[in-house]
Write a protein that holds these residues in place. Sequence first.
Motif, short mmCIF file in Angstrom:
data_model
loop_
_atom_site.label_atom_id
_atom_site.label_comp_id
_atom_site.label_asym_id
_atom_site.label_seq_id
_atom_site.Cartn_x
_atom_site.Cartn_y
_atom_site.Cartn_z
N THR A 138 4.91 -12.76 -10.05
CA THR A 138 3.46 -12.77 -9.88
C THR A 138 3.11 -13.23 -8.48
N TRP A 139 2.28 -12.45 -7.81
CA TRP A 139 1.96 -12.71 -6.40
C TRP A 139 0.47 -12.72 -6.21
N GLY A 140 -0.02 -13.55 -5.30
CA GLY A 140 -1.43 -13.57 -4.97
C GLY A 140 -2.00 -14.96 -5.08
N SER A 141 -3.13 -15.20 -4.41
CA SER A 141 -3.72 -16.52 -4.47
C SER A 141 -5.15 -16.53 -4.98
N VAL A 142 -5.92 -15.46 -4.75
CA VAL A 142 -7.27 -15.43 -5.27
C VAL A 142 -7.26 -15.05 -6.75
N HIS A 143 -6.23 -14.40 -7.21
CA HIS A 143 -6.02 -14.12 -8.62
C HIS A 143 -7.01 -13.09 -9.16
N CYS A 144 -6.67 -11.85 -9.01
CA CYS A 144 -7.47 -10.74 -9.50
C CYS A 144 -6.52 -9.67 -10.01
N GLN A 145 -6.86 -9.06 -11.14
CA GLN A 145 -6.01 -8.04 -11.73
C GLN A 145 -6.81 -6.79 -12.07
N ALA A 146 -6.09 -5.67 -12.17
CA ALA A 146 -6.73 -4.39 -12.47
C ALA A 146 -6.06 -3.76 -13.68
N PHE A 147 -6.86 -3.01 -14.46
CA PHE A 147 -6.39 -2.43 -15.71
C PHE A 147 -6.91 -1.00 -15.84
N THR A 148 -6.27 -0.26 -16.72
CA THR A 148 -6.69 1.11 -16.97
C THR A 148 -6.62 1.40 -18.46
N THR A 149 -7.43 2.35 -18.88
CA THR A 149 -7.42 2.80 -20.27
C THR A 149 -7.70 4.29 -20.27
N ARG A 150 -7.26 5.00 -21.31
CA ARG A 150 -7.28 6.46 -21.33
C ARG A 150 -8.01 6.94 -22.58
N LEU A 181 -5.08 -7.54 -7.00
CA LEU A 181 -5.51 -6.16 -7.25
C LEU A 181 -6.98 -6.13 -7.65
N THR A 182 -7.80 -5.43 -6.86
CA THR A 182 -9.22 -5.36 -7.18
C THR A 182 -9.62 -3.92 -7.46
N GLU A 183 -10.43 -3.31 -6.59
CA GLU A 183 -10.99 -1.99 -6.87
C GLU A 183 -9.92 -0.89 -6.79
N VAL A 184 -9.90 -0.05 -7.81
CA VAL A 184 -8.88 0.99 -7.94
C VAL A 184 -9.48 2.36 -7.64
N CYS A 185 -8.76 3.19 -6.89
CA CYS A 185 -9.11 4.59 -6.79
C CYS A 185 -7.87 5.41 -7.10
N CYS A 186 -8.07 6.63 -7.58
CA CYS A 186 -6.94 7.36 -8.14
C CYS A 186 -7.18 8.87 -8.05
N ALA A 187 -6.08 9.62 -7.97
CA ALA A 187 -6.14 11.08 -7.99
C ALA A 187 -4.93 11.59 -8.77
N GLU A 188 -5.05 12.81 -9.28
CA GLU A 188 -3.94 13.43 -10.00
C GLU A 188 -3.12 14.24 -9.00
N SER A 189 -1.94 13.74 -8.69
CA SER A 189 -1.07 14.40 -7.72
C SER A 189 -0.62 15.77 -8.23
N SER A 190 -0.20 15.81 -9.47
CA SER A 190 0.19 17.03 -10.17
C SER A 190 -0.08 16.78 -11.65
N PRO A 191 -0.09 17.81 -12.50
CA PRO A 191 -0.41 17.57 -13.91
C PRO A 191 0.42 16.44 -14.52
N GLY A 192 -0.27 15.39 -14.96
CA GLY A 192 0.40 14.26 -15.59
C GLY A 192 0.88 13.19 -14.65
N THR A 193 0.82 13.41 -13.34
CA THR A 193 1.26 12.43 -12.35
C THR A 193 0.06 11.92 -11.56
N LEU A 194 -0.18 10.61 -11.62
CA LEU A 194 -1.31 9.99 -10.96
C LEU A 194 -0.83 9.08 -9.84
N VAL A 195 -1.53 9.12 -8.72
CA VAL A 195 -1.28 8.20 -7.62
C VAL A 195 -2.53 7.36 -7.43
N SER A 196 -2.34 6.06 -7.33
CA SER A 196 -3.47 5.15 -7.25
C SER A 196 -3.31 4.24 -6.04
#
Length: 314
Positions: A138-150, A181-196
């Motif tokens: 676990t790394w970081g000092s301000v302590h923020c996490q990001a999550f995803t749901t489908r 980890l704060t604000e997340v942005c994401c794209a679908e690189s190829s069908p089923g593969t996501l890069v964030s």
Amino acid sequence: RFPSGDLILVFGVQERPYEGRTTMLASQSNDDGRSWDEPEVLQSAGDDPWGMKGRFHQFPDGRIRCLMAEEGGYTLYEVSHDLRELSAPHQLDLGPQPEGMPTLHMGPQALLNQSDGSVQLFLYGAHDSSQPATSIHTWGSVHCQAFTTRSEDGGRTWSPLTSIDGVTDAEGKPTMGSLDLTEVCCAESSPGTLVSLIRPVYSPWMWETWSRDGGRSWEPCMRGSFPGYATPAMLKTASGAILVAHRLPGCTIHASFDGGRTWDDGTMIDSSIWVMGSMMEVKPDLVLYVSYDSFESRMRAQFIRVQDGKLHPV
């Protein structure tokens, strides 16, 4: 984009810079963003100090819905064709709240449509710093996490929240992951593969993570290819180019022409450093980027063409 072909732009105007109530407005364009109708007040969006309470999104089925942050969680509303009325509220059941996360917020790019018809929702929040890190991973000092749901049914049901940092310990068990980890942005690189790409708090580079199963699970976060903050939008164009806009230097767009594996040196498109804009491909490889201005002048919009491995102003 409405079924009619018109574009709809939803934005907020605050009484004074960073002070006072924010009024949500909507404007339409019937020429792919070259001109816009007079804005109208949009009461259905709700309001909070930053005008971010309600988020409109066009789901894969073509319907526009509003995701509203309300007390006790999130509610998804069906929206009338003119965005003025909300109906059929549906409380999102995201399963147990992650440990140490009292509140989860939507980032600038809250939702992502995938080619299989599913939708990803990205959330983040401050971790309870009174709970000390229990793992060397676990790394970081301000302590923020990001999550995803489908969701696979237009937002009616959602999978349990999953950390976007899929780090495990030596025995293969999930750990808390990075706390940077704060604000997340994401794209679908190829069908089923996501890069964030994820906004850091203190890392000199953005964080990067991948999903190879349509967002059901994520690989461990790693340092990305370039620094950046306040990533409001990530977009894949018709030719397969992936664009991500972010703060510093000024407003810069980095582009990848190999599905997110490598990135160019970046193209600075504005001197304003706090833009929080929105990108949309209005014609094949013609991108409309609309943003506000940290110099507190009028909103800005520009067209960018992706051609010959470069970004060109139009």
